[in-house]
Design a protein around this motif. Structure first.
Motif, PDB file in Angstrom:
ATOM      1  N   PHE A  24     -10.661  45.483   4.998  1.00 21.27           N
ATOM      2  CA  PHE A  24      -9.637  45.467   3.948  1.00 21.27           C
ATOM      3  C   PHE A  24     -10.173  46.220   2.743  1.00 21.27           C
ATOM      4  O   PHE A  24     -11.344  46.094   2.392  1.00 21.27           O
ATOM      5  N   SER A  25      -9.302  46.994   2.078  1.00 22.92           N
ATOM      6  CA  SER A  25      -9.734  47.657   0.851  1.00 22.92           C
ATOM      7  C   SER A  25      -8.525  48.068   0.026  1.00 22.92           C
ATOM      8  O   SER A  25      -7.372  47.891   0.454  1.00 22.92           O
ATOM      9  N   THR A  26      -8.795  48.622  -1.179  1.00 23.78           N
ATOM     10  CA  THR A  26      -7.718  49.077  -2.057  1.00 23.78           C
ATOM     11  C   THR A  26      -7.922  50.546  -2.411  1.00 23.78           C
ATOM     12  O   THR A  26      -9.028  51.073  -2.370  1.00 23.78           O
ATOM     13  N   LEU A  27      -6.812  51.184  -2.754  1.00 20.05           N
ATOM     14  CA  LEU A  27      -6.812  52.580  -3.230  1.00 20.05           C
ATOM     15  C   LEU A  27      -5.835  52.691  -4.394  1.00 20.05           C
ATOM     16  O   LEU A  27      -4.824  51.976  -4.425  1.00 20.05           O
ATOM     17  N   HIS A  28      -6.116  53.582  -5.332  1.00 19.79           N
ATOM     18  CA  HIS A  28      -5.188  53.795  -6.445  1.00 19.79           C
ATOM     19  C   HIS A  28      -4.271  54.959  -6.118  1.00 19.79           C
ATOM     20  O   HIS A  28      -4.567  56.117  -6.432  1.00 19.79           O
ATOM     21  N   THR A  29      -3.157  54.658  -5.458  1.00 15.77           N
ATOM     22  CA  THR A  29      -2.126  55.679  -5.199  1.00 15.77           C
ATOM     23  C   THR A  29      -0.771  55.088  -5.551  1.00 15.77           C
ATOM     24  O   THR A  29      -0.609  53.876  -5.649  1.00 15.77           O
ATOM     25  N   ASN A  30       0.233  55.964  -5.737  1.00 13.43           N
ATOM     26  CA  ASN A  30       1.545  55.500  -6.181  1.00 13.43           C
ATOM     27  C   ASN A  30       2.345  54.810  -5.086  1.00 13.43           C
ATOM     28  O   ASN A  30       3.123  53.903  -5.365  1.00 13.43           O
ATOM     29  N   MET A  33     -14.399  43.167   3.426  1.00 20.82           N
ATOM     30  CA  MET A  33     -13.502  43.590   2.346  1.00 20.82           C
ATOM     31  C   MET A  33     -14.295  44.435   1.352  1.00 20.82           C
ATOM     32  O   MET A  33     -15.320  43.992   0.844  1.00 20.82           O
ATOM     33  N   VAL A  34     -13.824  45.640   1.094  1.00 15.89           N
ATOM     34  CA  VAL A  34     -14.435  46.516   0.088  1.00 15.89           C
ATOM     35  C   VAL A  34     -13.478  46.541  -1.095  1.00 15.89           C
ATOM     36  O   VAL A  34     -12.312  46.892  -0.942  1.00 15.89           O
ATOM     37  N   GLY A  35     -13.985  46.145  -2.283  1.00 12.93           N
ATOM     38  CA  GLY A  35     -13.124  46.029  -3.460  1.00 12.93           C
ATOM     39  C   GLY A  35     -12.267  47.247  -3.713  1.00 12.93           C
ATOM     40  O   GLY A  35     -11.080  47.143  -4.002  1.00 12.93           O
ATOM     41  N   ILE A  48      -8.371  49.423   9.687  1.00 12.73           N
ATOM     42  CA  ILE A  48      -8.380  49.319   8.228  1.00 12.73           C
ATOM     43  C   ILE A  48      -6.980  48.989   7.733  1.00 12.73           C
ATOM     44  O   ILE A  48      -5.997  49.583   8.170  1.00 12.73           O
ATOM     45  N   ILE A  49      -6.918  48.029   6.817  1.00 14.03           N
ATOM     46  CA  ILE A  49      -5.670  47.699   6.122  1.00 14.03           C
ATOM     47  C   ILE A  49      -5.900  47.972   4.643  1.00 14.03           C
ATOM     48  O   ILE A  49      -6.795  47.399   4.026  1.00 14.03           O
ATOM     49  N   LEU A  50      -5.109  48.889   4.079  1.00 19.50           N
ATOM     50  CA  LEU A  50      -5.265  49.280   2.677  1.00 19.50           C
ATOM     51  C   LEU A  50      -4.141  48.705   1.823  1.00 19.50           C
ATOM     52  O   LEU A  50      -2.994  48.604   2.272  1.00 19.50           O
ATOM     53  N   VAL A  51      -4.482  48.327   0.593  1.00 21.64           N
ATOM     54  CA  VAL A  51      -3.481  47.898  -0.386  1.00 21.64           C
ATOM     55  C   VAL A  51      -3.559  48.875  -1.551  1.00 21.64           C
ATOM     56  O   VAL A  51      -4.647  49.137  -2.077  1.00 21.64           O
ATOM     57  N   THR A  52      -2.427  49.460  -1.940  1.00 17.17           N
ATOM     58  CA  THR A  52      -2.427  50.463  -3.004  1.00 17.17           C
ATOM     59  C   THR A  52      -1.527  50.029  -4.159  1.00 17.17           C
ATOM     60  O   THR A  52      -0.647  49.186  -4.003  1.00 17.17           O
ATOM     61  N   GLY A  53      -1.765  50.653  -5.306  1.00 18.68           N
ATOM     62  CA  GLY A  53      -0.961  50.359  -6.491  1.00 18.68           C
ATOM     63  C   GLY A  53      -1.789  50.540  -7.744  1.00 18.68           C
ATOM     64  O   GLY A  53      -3.008  50.667  -7.683  1.00 18.68           O
ATOM     65  N   PRO A  54      -1.147  50.551  -8.912  1.00 15.35           N
ATOM     66  CA  PRO A  54      -1.880  50.733 -10.166  1.00 15.35           C
ATOM     67  C   PRO A  54      -2.745  49.518 -10.502  1.00 15.35           C
ATOM     68  O   PRO A  54      -2.592  48.444  -9.910  1.00 15.35           O
TER      69      PRO A  54
END
Length: 510
Positions: A357-363, A333-335, A261-267
């Protein structure tokens, strides 16, 4: 011909003078009054050689006039600034409404409302003008915000909101404007009590753009947000995101791995989806089956199977992900990972030989690990499935046209880890110009924090170590924080110290 030429129209025209020429006349003839002195009014016009226009202006003002010339572009810009976007359209609608009310002598309670007057074409024209203006100003969002006595229109440009000049009487046509947008987005115009979402396909010149529309009911009417998604701007390559060479090479290796898994984080609004699209485009080929589950689908990727999530009918990220696995994909890819169920299926998918691939809302990057544990995922599953976490922010770029050199304070140089003897050059915000709407900034780029899990970090995860310790160990292993990555952009003269500090404030808190 003794006609003076003005390159830039001054910005202190009194309202009493502007009121002498109605908006529809000013916009039609591209004329603007700029000064009144000794019974003579000075006007700026883009076509001073048309005698008929000059005669019409003289008759309207009923006084002596002095004519100056300026470029059509400069006059149009000044008209938008002083009269507001779509001023002539709104004024015409107001006149139509007044005439309609005069023609129909009806009781006060049955007076003709703006919606009932034949104004559909004018409202459509006004909405189109606002969308066009926002697009040409590189806005990412248009906000229509109703209040008791105003309808405020704001654009988000380079991540910052700007109030847009519109005529005060636009409030009269609030319901008509909202209804027009809802019709364009195929929404239920009769339902005003609950939030709605929709989508508009719009064409500006030769460019197709998508508008993601969202409404929410507020105290004084429905508030609308239009997210502008230009198709040409969405498809950025990895090289165009602002990644430095070291990160670029590492990410290119990571996205070619067979599983994990590759995660992309940010607001929200900081380019996570754009980064994921760039990764998918890089590995998209005939020998790979790529399936995505998104909410919403922001851009159509050629050769990629994309699923639009519909929670109302039961098609959630989790259910969509289960179905995807039965279609033998190589890459998923999961949104967004929002809950335990989605995260668990995504992790188990990666463990069975899929690259996810997916995203998370973390700082920050290390915060993603803690967030997954908080969701209820066992540390051993996180440790064995996560390959890397990329945290990102978007920072504003200095306007190339007006930026100026300066020498930072020694304390700032120490924070940046730079020897105080280093002479730069460093750049700061300039006085502002037309190119940057007098903000000193134009455009944005990314700053990044790449956390690649090694054996030491995986062991810390198994021990449920806190986020701060994981981050400190990662930094000791060579990870650059968001702020450190931002300093490299400052040294290159692309942005300012203040801008990097603004978007990485959570590092101060830590």
């Amino acid at each position: 011909m003794n006609i003076p030429f003005i390159e830039k129209i001054r910005s202190d025209i009194p309202n009493q003078l502007l009121e002498k020429i109605p908006a529809k006349f000013a916009c039609r003839y591209k004329v603007l009054p700029i000064k009144e002195e000794n019974g003579t009014i000075t006007v700026v016009i883009s076509e001073p050689f048309d005698i008929h226009i000059i005669d019409d202006i003289r008759l309207m003002l009923n006084c002596r006039i002095k004519v100056f010339k300026s470029s059509e572009k400069e006059v149009q810009k000044a008209l938008r600034k002083y009269y507001g976007i779509g001023a002539e359209t709104i004024e015409q609608m107001a006149d139509n409404e007044r005439i309609a009310k005069e023609q129909y002598k009806v009781p006060e309670k049955d007076k003709v409302s703006p919606e009932s007057v034949s104004e559909d074409a004018s409202i459509a024209k006004l909405v189109n003008q606002i969308i066009n203006d926002a697009f040409h100003n590189n806005a990412t969002d248009i906000h229509f915000e109703p209040f008791e006595e105003d309808l405020i229109v704001r654009y988000r440009i380079d991540g910052v909101l700007h109030k847009i000049s519109v005529p005060d009487i636009i409030k009269q046509f609030q319901n008509s404007i909202i209804s027009r947008i809802k019709i364009m987005a195929d929404m239920n115009i009769a339902e005003k009590r609950v939030p709605q979402d929709g989508r508009i396909k719009f064409r500006i010149g030769k460019e197709d753009i998508d508008l993601r529309v969202s409404t929410i009911p507020t105290l004084f009417g429905e508030s609308i947000d239009l997210r502008i998604l230009p198709r040409s701007h969405m498809m950025l390559g990895l090289e165009q995101l602002g990644l430095d060479e070291e990160y670029l090479k590492k990410i290119e290796l990571l996205i070619k791995r067979p599983h994990g898994i590759i995660l992309v984080t940010g607001p929200t609004g900081h380019g996570k989806t754009t980064t994921l699209y760039a990764c998918l485009s890089k590995i998209n080929s005939v020998d790979k089956k790529i399936i995505t589950a998104e909410d919403p689908i922001e851009y159509q990727l050629k050769g990629v199977n994309q699923i639009q999530v519909h929670p109302k009918i039961g098609l959630t990220f989790a259910n969509g992900l289960r179905s995807i696995l039965r279609h033998d994909p190589d890459v998923i890819m999961v949104g967004e990972i929002r809950d335990f169920e989605t995260s668990e299926i995504a992790i188990r998918s990666s463990l069975t030989g899929h690259l996810v691939f997916s995203t998370l809302h973390t700082n920050d990057a290390s915060g993603a690990i803690t967030r997954l544990i908080d969701m209820g995922i066992e540390p051993y599953l996180i440790s064995s499935s996560i390959e890397a976490v990329l945290a990102q922010r978007l920072i504003r770029l200095l306007c190339k046209n007006c930026k100026k050199k300066y020498k930072p304070d020694k304390n700032i140089l120490e924070k940046m880890g730079i020897d105080s003897k280093y002479s730069g050059p460093f750049y700061n915000v300039g006085p502002g110009c037309e190119e940057c709407r007098n903000t000193g900034y134009k455009g944005r780029t990314g700053i990044f924090e790449l956390l690649i899990l090694d054996e030491n970090l995986r062991n810390l995860i198994l021990d449920r170590t806190s986020t701060n310790i994981i981050k400190q160990k990662a930094i000791a292993s060579g990870m650059k924080t968001l702020r450190n990555n931002g300093w490299t952009k400052v040294i290159k003269g692309l942005t300012t110290v203040e801008e990097v500090m603004r978007v990485t404030q959570e590092e101060d808190m830590v």
